[in-house]
Design an enzyme around this catalytic site. Structure first.
Site, PDB file in Angstrom:
ATOM      1  N   LYS A 177       0.845  -1.212   0.000  1.00  0.00           N
ATOM      2  CA  LYS A 177       0.000   0.000   0.000  1.00  0.00           C
ATOM      3  C   LYS A 177       0.870   1.249   0.000  1.00  0.00           C
ATOM      4  O   LYS A 177       2.074   1.176   0.303  1.00  0.00           O
ATOM      5  CB  LYS A 177      -0.912  -0.023   1.233  1.00  0.00           C
ATOM      6  CG  LYS A 177      -0.143   0.015   2.566  1.00  0.00           C
ATOM      7  CD  LYS A 177      -1.056  -0.239   3.757  1.00  0.00           C
ATOM      8  CE  LYS A 177      -0.260  -0.192   5.057  1.00  0.00           C
ATOM      9  NZ  LYS A 177      -1.076  -0.628   6.212  1.00  0.00           N
ATOM     10  N   TYR A 230      16.583  30.013   6.474  1.00  0.00           N
ATOM     11  CA  TYR A 230      15.536  30.911   6.983  1.00  0.00           C
ATOM     12  C   TYR A 230      15.610  31.080   8.501  1.00  0.00           C
ATOM     13  O   TYR A 230      15.746  30.099   9.233  1.00  0.00           O
ATOM     14  CB  TYR A 230      14.155  30.341   6.642  1.00  0.00           C
ATOM     15  CG  TYR A 230      13.844  30.279   5.171  1.00  0.00           C
ATOM     16  CD1 TYR A 230      13.946  31.405   4.373  1.00  0.00           C
ATOM     17  CD2 TYR A 230      13.432  29.088   4.592  1.00  0.00           C
ATOM     18  CE1 TYR A 230      13.634  31.339   3.013  1.00  0.00           C
ATOM     19  CE2 TYR A 230      13.120  29.012   3.239  1.00  0.00           C
ATOM     20  CZ  TYR A 230      13.230  30.150   2.456  1.00  0.00           C
ATOM     21  OH  TYR A 230      12.927  30.075   1.122  1.00  0.00           O
ATOM     22  N   MET A 275      11.818  23.937   1.504  1.00  0.00           N
ATOM     23  CA  MET A 275      10.984  23.085   0.652  1.00  0.00           C
ATOM     24  C   MET A 275      11.811  22.178  -0.259  1.00  0.00           C
ATOM     25  O   MET A 275      11.474  21.012  -0.477  1.00  0.00           O
ATOM     26  CB  MET A 275      10.055  23.958  -0.214  1.00  0.00           C
ATOM     27  CG  MET A 275       9.013  23.148  -0.970  1.00  0.00           C
ATOM     28  SD  MET A 275       7.938  24.161  -2.000  1.00  0.00           S
ATOM     29  CE  MET A 275       7.027  25.086  -0.789  1.00  0.00           C
TER      30      MET A 275
HETATM   31  C1  LIG Z   1      -0.375  -1.682   6.819  1.00  0.00           C
HETATM   32  C2  LIG Z   1      -1.012  -2.937   7.241  1.00  0.00           C
HETATM   33  C3  LIG Z   1      -0.243  -4.104   7.409  1.00  0.00           C
HETATM   34  C4  LIG Z   1       1.263  -4.131   7.340  1.00  0.00           C
HETATM   35  O1  LIG Z   1       1.794  -3.705   8.581  1.00  0.00           O
HETATM   36  P1  LIG Z   1       3.368  -3.678   8.855  1.00  0.00           P
HETATM   37  O2  LIG Z   1       3.469  -3.263  10.282  1.00  0.00           O
HETATM   38  O3  LIG Z   1       3.912  -2.643   7.935  1.00  0.00           O
HETATM   39  O4  LIG Z   1       3.886  -5.035   8.585  1.00  0.00           O
HETATM   40  C5  LIG Z   1      -0.923  -5.280   7.664  1.00  0.00           C
HETATM   41  N1  LIG Z   1      -2.264  -5.296   7.789  1.00  0.00           N
HETATM   42  C6  LIG Z   1      -3.029  -4.197   7.672  1.00  0.00           C
HETATM   43  C7  LIG Z   1      -4.507  -4.290   7.823  1.00  0.00           C
HETATM   44  C8  LIG Z   1      -2.424  -2.969   7.412  1.00  0.00           C
HETATM   45  O5  LIG Z   1      -3.185  -1.879   7.317  1.00  0.00           O
END
Ligand SMILES: *Cc1c(COP(=O)(O)O)cnc(C)c1O
Length: 373
Positions: A38, A265, A313
């Site tokens: 993801k 800055y 930035m």
């Molecule tokens: C992001 C996520 C994972 C992975 O978690 P890690 O700690 O990165 O291994 C697994 N299950 C769900 C439902 C998640 O949202």
């Protein structure tokens, strides 16, 4: 070391590290691996992370939402894909057509999944049960209703229940064991209404490593793929994992300045003596946390420096003293610390966050370059 000519900044992604991390975690857990890619593969690139993880023996790819899954399908990933966070009211038709498995957290989602089935093609689902995290997942009071309806829809060929799953809070071993016990109650109840799916999964990287009884033959591995430890007190190397991402830039300018020179800055940093300043072309637009101003570490020519003054930035400055640093030299913000460079954890500590966020937030402007070990 000099950067390749023409490169201002880049995130090098060692895809072999991802493959090896999966192999290692498969051997360690003895479990099937759902590789979680993801959020653009935690910043590493979802497609390349998926390909590398499948090469290492992962059997299924997990993402948060359906659009992420569809993008992977269109990019040619044929392995089972699984998505669990859905837009309210959205149709699941395309997801079902593309054989994306859906995480289901309530009766409405279950019915929408069944509606999306057409002809011979049933909807593949994993029922998510709430065990304490207080996010999504079927509430215990609804387990019986939802499981019974799922079993009915499965009998008439609208649905296939591929898995039951949940997610842990990592609060303490006792809390995770309590959630696991609630999960087992859900599994027993599901079986009593005729649901015995092939997969049960509750462990992400943390529990997959630290809580063997949570493995259940299938674990969802996110951060571990990328070689980062989910534990505050154990490094990647302690776990046998290799960080896949190296964030670096080419020193864009150097400047000799007298004592008392203000830097960046607000002049939050002033030189104590005559010194050399080097300009690093990465800023908060690239995901470098401004919060780490004055603290974030950078390695140039084998030596560790800190950000001088505020991160802007697009750039920040380091005070390199009398150490030889020239335009074009490689400045490494983080990578594999066993090679002597700072870690994503070092940046997380400097910015008061976690290393998950440090790699995931690397901006779209930073080109990802695939490298192999
Ligand atoms: C992001 C996520 C994972 C992975 O978690 P890690 O700690 O990165 O291994 C697994 N299950 C769900 C439902 C998640 O949202």
């Amino acid at each position: 070391m000099t950067m390749a000519p023409g490169v201002l900044r880049e995130a090098a992604v060692d895809v072999d590290a991802i493959t090896e991390n999966v192999r290692h975690l498969r051997a360690l857990t003895g479990s099937e691996i759902i590789a979680v890619v993801k959020a653009a593969g935690y910043g590493h690139g979802a497609h390349r992370a998926a390909v590398a993880a499948l090469r290492g023996g992962a059997t299924r790819i997990g993402v948060s939402d359906i659009d992420e899954a569809l993008a992977l399908r269109r990019a040619g990933i044929t392995a089972p894909l699984f998505a669990w966070l859905h837009a309210p009211g959205a149709s699941f038709a395309e997801a079902v057509r593309e054989e994306i498995e859906l995480g289901i957290s309530d009766i409405d989602q279950l019915l929408r999944a069944a509606e999306a089935a057409h002809g011979e093609q049933s909807a593949a689902v994993h029922l998510k049960i709430e065990t304490g995290l207080s996010r999504n997942g079927i509430a215990p009071a609804d387990w019986r209703t939802v499981f019974s309806e799922a079993a009915r829809l499965e009998r008439i060929g609208r649905l296939r229940v591929v898995g039951l799953f949940s997610h842990l809070s990592n609060t303490s071993e006792a809390d995770d064991r309590a959630a696991l016990a609630r999960f087992e109650e859900g599994v027993v109840l599901a079986a009593s209404v005729g649901l015995t799916p092939p997969l049960r999964h509750i462990a992400a990287t943390n529990a997959a490593i630290a809580l063997p009884e949570a493995r259940l033959g299938c674990v969802r591995i996110g951060i571990g793929l990328y070689g980062i430890s989910p534990f505050g007190d154990r490094s990647s190397a302690d776990l046998g994992l290799r960080p896949a991402m190296t964030l670096r830039g080419a020193v864009a300018a150097v400047r000799r300045v007298p004592a008392g020179t203000g830097v960046s800055y607000g002049y939050d940093y002033r030189t104590e003596r005559e010194t050399m300043l080097a300009l690093i072309p990465l800023g908060y637009a690239d995901g470098v946390p401004r919060q780490a101003s004055g603290r974030g570490p950078v390695s140039i020519n084998g030596r560790r420096f800190r950000v001088a003054g505020r991160i802007a930035m697009d750039q920040f400055v380091v005070d390199v003293g009398d150490h030889p640093v020239a335009v074009g030299d490689e400045a490494v913000l983080f990578g594999d610390p066993t090679l002597g460079v700072p870690s994503a954890r070092d940046w997380a500590d400097a910015a008061d966050t976690i290393d998950y966020e440090i790699v995931t937030r690397v901006g779209a402007r930073v080109p990802r370059r695939e490298v192999r070990a």
